[in-house]
Scaffold this motif. Structure first.
Motif, PDB file in Angstrom:
ATOM      1  N   ALA A  14       0.731  -1.267  -0.013  1.00 13.70           N
ATOM      2  CA  ALA A  14      -0.165   0.023  -0.006  1.00 13.70           C
ATOM      3  C   ALA A  14       0.865   1.100  -0.163  1.00 13.70           C
ATOM      4  O   ALA A  14       1.951   1.213   0.673  1.00 13.70           O
ATOM      5  CB  ALA A  14      -0.949  -0.016   1.189  1.00 13.70           C
ATOM      6  N   ARG A  67      -4.769   9.799  -8.246  1.00 13.35           N
ATOM      7  CA  ARG A  67      -3.747   8.727  -7.989  1.00 13.35           C
ATOM      8  C   ARG A  67      -3.294   8.023  -9.335  1.00 13.35           C
ATOM      9  O   ARG A  67      -2.130   7.551  -9.520  1.00 13.35           O
ATOM     10  CB  ARG A  67      -4.276   7.659  -6.876  1.00 13.35           C
ATOM     11  CG  ARG A  67      -4.795   8.441  -5.746  1.00 13.35           C
ATOM     12  CD  ARG A  67      -5.327   7.330  -4.826  1.00 13.35           C
ATOM     13  NE  ARG A  67      -6.297   6.276  -5.413  1.00 13.35           N
ATOM     14  CZ  ARG A  67      -6.378   5.249  -5.416  1.00 13.35           C
ATOM     15  NH1 ARG A  67      -5.313   4.286  -5.341  1.00 13.35           N
ATOM     16  NH2 ARG A  67      -7.427   4.427  -5.812  1.00 13.35           N
ATOM     17  N   SER A  85       0.188   5.802  -5.097  1.00 19.43           N
ATOM     18  CA  SER A  85      -0.604   5.810  -4.021  1.00 19.43           C
ATOM     19  C   SER A  85      -1.779   4.615  -3.961  1.00 19.43           C
ATOM     20  O   SER A  85      -2.785   4.781  -3.408  1.00 19.43           O
ATOM     21  CB  SER A  85      -1.403   6.936  -3.735  1.00 19.43           C
ATOM     22  OG  SER A  85      -0.556   8.100  -3.548  1.00 19.43           O
ATOM     23  N   LYS A  87      -3.733   1.299  -3.035  1.00 16.05           N
ATOM     24  CA  LYS A  87      -4.722   0.984  -1.842  1.00 16.05           C
ATOM     25  C   LYS A  87      -4.967  -0.671  -1.910  1.00 16.05           C
ATOM     26  O   LYS A  87      -5.169  -1.105  -3.109  1.00 16.05           O
ATOM     27  CB  LYS A  87      -5.871   1.849  -1.794  1.00 16.05           C
ATOM     28  CG  LYS A  87      -5.655   3.260  -1.812  1.00 16.05           C
ATOM     29  CD  LYS A  87      -6.897   3.953  -1.649  1.00 16.05           C
ATOM     30  CE  LYS A  87      -6.613   5.613  -1.689  1.00 16.05           C
ATOM     31  NZ  LYS A  87      -8.061   6.230  -1.414  1.00 16.05           N
ATOM     32  N   GLU A  89      -7.949  -1.772  -1.698  1.00 10.74           N
ATOM     33  CA  GLU A  89      -8.926  -2.082  -2.464  1.00 10.74           C
ATOM     34  C   GLU A  89      -8.778  -1.817  -4.042  1.00 10.74           C
ATOM     35  O   GLU A  89      -9.698  -1.974  -4.722  1.00 10.74           O
ATOM     36  CB  GLU A  89     -10.012  -0.907  -1.991  1.00 10.74           C
ATOM     37  CG  GLU A  89      -9.512   0.439  -1.942  1.00 10.74           C
ATOM     38  CD  GLU A  89      -9.005   0.884  -0.650  1.00 10.74           C
ATOM     39  OE1 GLU A  89      -8.339   0.055   0.007  1.00 10.74           O
ATOM     40  OE2 GLU A  89      -9.529   2.213  -0.014  1.00 10.74           O
ATOM     41  N   ASP A  90      -7.455  -1.464  -4.414  1.00 11.69           N
ATOM     42  CA  ASP A  90      -7.142  -1.517  -5.769  1.00 11.69           C
ATOM     43  C   ASP A  90      -6.820  -2.681  -6.338  1.00 11.69           C
ATOM     44  O   ASP A  90      -6.477  -2.988  -7.554  1.00 11.69           O
ATOM     45  CB  ASP A  90      -5.961  -0.365  -6.292  1.00 11.69           C
ATOM     46  CG  ASP A  90      -6.270   0.962  -5.777  1.00 11.69           C
ATOM     47  OD1 ASP A  90      -5.481   1.580  -5.182  1.00 11.69           O
ATOM     48  OD2 ASP A  90      -7.487   1.372  -6.196  1.00 11.69           O
ATOM     49  N   SER A 124      -1.642  -4.642   2.473  1.00 11.49           N
ATOM     50  CA  SER A 124      -1.805  -3.576   3.598  1.00 11.49           C
ATOM     51  C   SER A 124      -0.545  -3.592   4.555  1.00 11.49           C
ATOM     52  O   SER A 124       0.262  -4.604   4.479  1.00 11.49           O
ATOM     53  CB  SER A 124      -3.142  -3.823   4.230  1.00 11.49           C
ATOM     54  OG  SER A 124      -3.303  -5.213   4.872  1.00 11.49           O
TER      55      SER A 124
END
Length: 124
Positions: A14, A67, A85, A87, A89-90, A124
């Motif tokens: 992340a 992003r 950047s 995340k 959730e990407d 994460s």
């Protein structure tokens, strides 16, 4: 008929970055509007970004604005997606798609040609 091949996926932490590329075999990408979509497990394919044939019109999903950057190099016959950047959730399989319509599309069903996809995993 254009054949699309994505590359550049992988595993990233992340906050990290990845650049996806989409290359075409058989046809010049300058004839197509291009889009990037993604599909996470158990979810529908969703729009990420799109760029017009000339590069003059660009659209992003709200979730990636600021992003991600889509750009194309018609001389090299490629379209790329710079993802910063990142995340968790990407995380998804990312697909590039080509469309010959006059206007740039953000709906997956409007795209005629698709690559095989490349996996992006953000830890994460």
């Amino acid at each position: 008929q254009v054949q699309l091949v994505e590359s550049g996926g992988g595993l990233v932490q992340a906050g990290g970055s990845l650049r996806l590329s989409c290359a075409a075999n058989g046809r010049a990408l300058s004839s197509y509007n291009m889009g990037w979509f993604r599909q996470a497990p158990g979810k529908e394919r969703e729009f990420v970004a799109a760029i017009s044939k000339s590069g003059g019109s660009i659209y992003y999903a709200d979730s990636v604005k600021g992003r991600f950057t889509i750009f194309r190099d018609n001389a090299k016959n490629t379209v790329s997606l710079q993802m910063n950047s990142l995340k968790p959730e990407d995380t998804a399989v990312y697909y590039c798609a080509a469309d010959v319509a006059v206007l740039v599309q953000t709906i997956a069903g409007r795209y005629a040609y698709w690559g095989q996809g490349t996996q992006v995993t953000v830890s994460s």
